[in-house]
Write a protein that holds these residues in place. Structure first.
Motif, PDB file in Angstrom:
ATOM      1  N   SER A 263       0.828  -1.211   0.000  1.00 51.33           N
ATOM      2  CA  SER A 263       0.000   0.000   0.000  1.00 51.33           C
ATOM      3  C   SER A 263       0.862   1.260   0.000  1.00 51.33           C
ATOM      4  N   LEU A 264       1.958   1.239   0.752  1.00 47.31           N
ATOM      5  CA  LEU A 264       2.856   2.396   0.781  1.00 47.31           C
ATOM      6  C   LEU A 264       3.470   2.641  -0.592  1.00 47.31           C
ATOM      7  N   ALA A 265       3.910   1.569  -1.254  1.00 50.86           N
ATOM      8  CA  ALA A 265       4.531   1.716  -2.574  1.00 50.86           C
ATOM      9  C   ALA A 265       3.526   2.231  -3.604  1.00 50.86           C
ATOM     10  N   LEU A 266       2.304   1.693  -3.569  1.00 45.33           N
ATOM     11  CA  LEU A 266       1.275   2.151  -4.503  1.00 45.33           C
ATOM     12  C   LEU A 266       0.935   3.621  -4.270  1.00 45.33           C
ATOM     13  N   GLU A 267       0.804   4.001  -3.019  1.00 42.37           N
ATOM     14  CA  GLU A 267       0.481   5.391  -2.707  1.00 42.37           C
ATOM     15  C   GLU A 267       1.613   6.320  -3.119  1.00 42.37           C
TER      16      GLU A 267
ATOM     17  N   THR B  38      -5.180  -4.251  -1.840  1.00 43.64           N
ATOM     18  CA  THR B  38      -3.961  -4.816  -2.415  1.00 43.64           C
ATOM     19  C   THR B  38      -4.020  -6.330  -2.378  1.00 43.64           C
ATOM     20  N   THR B  39      -3.357  -6.951  -3.321  1.00 43.39           N
ATOM     21  CA  THR B  39      -3.364  -8.404  -3.421  1.00 43.39           C
ATOM     22  C   THR B  39      -2.553  -9.019  -2.293  1.00 43.39           C
ATOM     23  N   ALA B  40      -3.123 -10.020  -1.643  1.00 45.19           N
ATOM     24  CA  ALA B  40      -2.412 -10.700  -0.568  1.00 45.19           C
ATOM     25  C   ALA B  40      -1.219 -11.464  -1.123  1.00 45.19           C
ATOM     26  N   THR B  41      -0.120 -11.398  -0.422  1.00 46.95           N
ATOM     27  CA  THR B  41       1.073 -12.130  -0.839  1.00 46.95           C
ATOM     28  C   THR B  41       0.840 -13.623  -0.655  1.00 46.95           C
ATOM     29  N   ASP B  42       1.146 -14.394  -1.659  1.00 47.22           N
ATOM     30  CA  ASP B  42       0.959 -15.843  -1.618  1.00 47.22           C
ATOM     31  C   ASP B  42       1.920 -16.467  -0.622  1.00 47.22           C
TER      32      ASP B  42
ATOM     33  N   LEU C  86       7.505   2.835  11.393  1.00 41.63           N
ATOM     34  CA  LEU C  86       6.320   2.317  12.086  1.00 41.63           C
ATOM     35  C   LEU C  86       5.127   2.721  11.238  1.00 41.63           C
ATOM     36  N   ASN C  87       4.577   1.748  10.523  1.00 39.66           N
ATOM     37  CA  ASN C  87       3.523   2.040   9.553  1.00 39.66           C
ATOM     38  C   ASN C  87       2.135   2.014  10.196  1.00 39.66           C
ATOM     39  N   LYS C  88       1.146   2.451   9.420  1.00 36.66           N
ATOM     40  CA  LYS C  88      -0.251   2.532   9.863  1.00 36.66           C
ATOM     41  C   LYS C  88      -0.386   3.451  11.068  1.00 36.66           C
ATOM     42  N   ALA C  89       0.335   4.566  10.998  1.00 38.71           N
ATOM     43  CA  ALA C  89       0.308   5.527  12.107  1.00 38.71           C
ATOM     44  C   ALA C  89      -1.079   6.096  12.326  1.00 38.71           C
ATOM     45  N   ASP C  90      -1.938   6.058  11.307  1.00 35.18           N
ATOM     46  CA  ASP C  90      -3.303   6.557  11.442  1.00 35.18           C
ATOM     47  C   ASP C  90      -4.129   5.735  12.422  1.00 35.18           C
ATOM     48  N   LEU C  91      -3.665   4.528  12.761  1.00 34.53           N
ATOM     49  CA  LEU C  91      -4.389   3.671  13.704  1.00 34.53           C
ATOM     50  C   LEU C  91      -3.913   3.833  15.146  1.00 34.53           C
TER      51      LEU C  91
ATOM     52  N   SER D 220       2.180   6.477   6.907  1.00 40.84           N
ATOM     53  CA  SER D 220       0.768   6.175   6.688  1.00 40.84           C
ATOM     54  C   SER D 220       0.433   6.513   5.243  1.00 40.84           C
ATOM     55  N   ILE D 221      -0.467   5.732   4.652  1.00 40.80           N
ATOM     56  CA  ILE D 221      -0.892   6.031   3.286  1.00 40.80           C
ATOM     57  C   ILE D 221      -1.762   7.286   3.244  1.00 40.80           C
ATOM     58  N   TYR D 222      -2.167   7.764   4.409  1.00 40.08           N
ATOM     59  CA  TYR D 222      -3.072   8.912   4.463  1.00 40.08           C
ATOM     60  C   TYR D 222      -2.364  10.244   4.671  1.00 40.08           C
TER      61      TYR D 222
END
Length: 255
Positions: free
Chosen positions: A15-19, A50-54, A167-172, A233-235
């Motif tokens: 998600s970070l790379a796409l954003e 995003t597609t789940a990693t196999d 530290l990702n997803k800081a919005d949470l 954060s992606i936001y």
């Protein structure tokens, strides 16, 4: 310059790379692959995520070319993006998959910089009905997971000079206002409120104290090695770009 973009699965790297590739750039842009190509590979339109990693595939290795616009120049960051399943750290897995393990270590050993994405731990997630706290590890588990990254940095990344811990997803995270945090931390070539040391101290004291001794071990393991802490954060574009700007600022363009 060579950088490895890394972290366990489900930490939000995709998600970070796409954003980073999609939104209008402030100082950081993805030159290659283009957003449309990345999205086709990594996003499921039907599921809207995003597609789940196999899990059957032991590692994923992709390439990103990122451009950072600094005050006096533009810098290219050539990035190896690798997903790692938990079992990759087990000696039994390494013995059963020697070629994959060797390739992984060779990539790490040739990297001048590291951007590691980690999730927040359960105790700092805000209380919200829409957030399933059980999906996040406890602080104790988070610290134990970090211990293996310490070993990785100390023994498998001998050429790394700069490590960005995100530290990702800081919005949470409880008590976080992304806009206010970005106002304090954001990079501006001529008028930033904080320098890199001040940003690191601020974020470290708020979020990374549980791994204080581990970060000290990493810093002491190699002469000239520097670890810096970030929240992402992606936001929020300013927070998203910061670790890349840091790497672009300090890493040599010789590699």
């Amino acid at each position: 310059m060579g950088v490895i973009y890394i972290g366990d699965r489900e930490t939000g790297k995709t998600s970070l790379a796409l954003e980073l590739a999609h939104r209008e750039s402030h100082y950081v842009s993805v030159v290659s692959p283009q957003y449309s190509v990345l999205k086709a590979m990594l996003y499921d339109d039907e599921q809207g995520r995003t597609t789940a990693t196999d899990a059957e595939q032991s590692t994923y290795d992709r390439k990103l070319e990122i451009e950072v616009m600094l005050r006096t120049q533009r810098k290219q960051i050539y990035t190896n993006w690798i997903d790692t399943p938990g079992e990759i750290w087990r000696s039994s897995w390494q013995e059963s998959n020697p070629e994959k393990w060797t390739k992984f270590v060779e990539t790490a050993q040739s990297s001048q910089g590291v951007l590691l994405v980690v999730p927040p731990y359960r105790e700092i997630i805000r209380q919200d009905r829409q957030i399933e706290a059980e999906n996040f590890v406890t602080q104790q588990q988070w610290v134990r997971r970090f211990d293996r990254w310490v070993k990785f940095f100390r023994y498998d990344c001998p050429n790394a000079k700069h490590i960005a811990l995100c530290l990702n997803k800081a919005d949470l995270i409880q008590g976080i206002d992304l806009k206010r945090e970005a106002e304090k931390l954001a990079y501006h070539p001529h008028s930033s409120q904080m320098n890199w040391n001040q940003r690191n101290d601020y974020i470290f004291k708020r979020f990374f104290r549980p791994v204080k001794s581990q970060i000290a071990q990493i810093n002491q393991s190699t002469s000239g090695l520097t670890v810096r802490c970030f929240i992402t954060s992606i936001y929020n574009r300013e927070l998203l770009e910061l670790p890349w700007i840091y790497l672009g600022t300090y890493l040599s363009s010789d590699l």
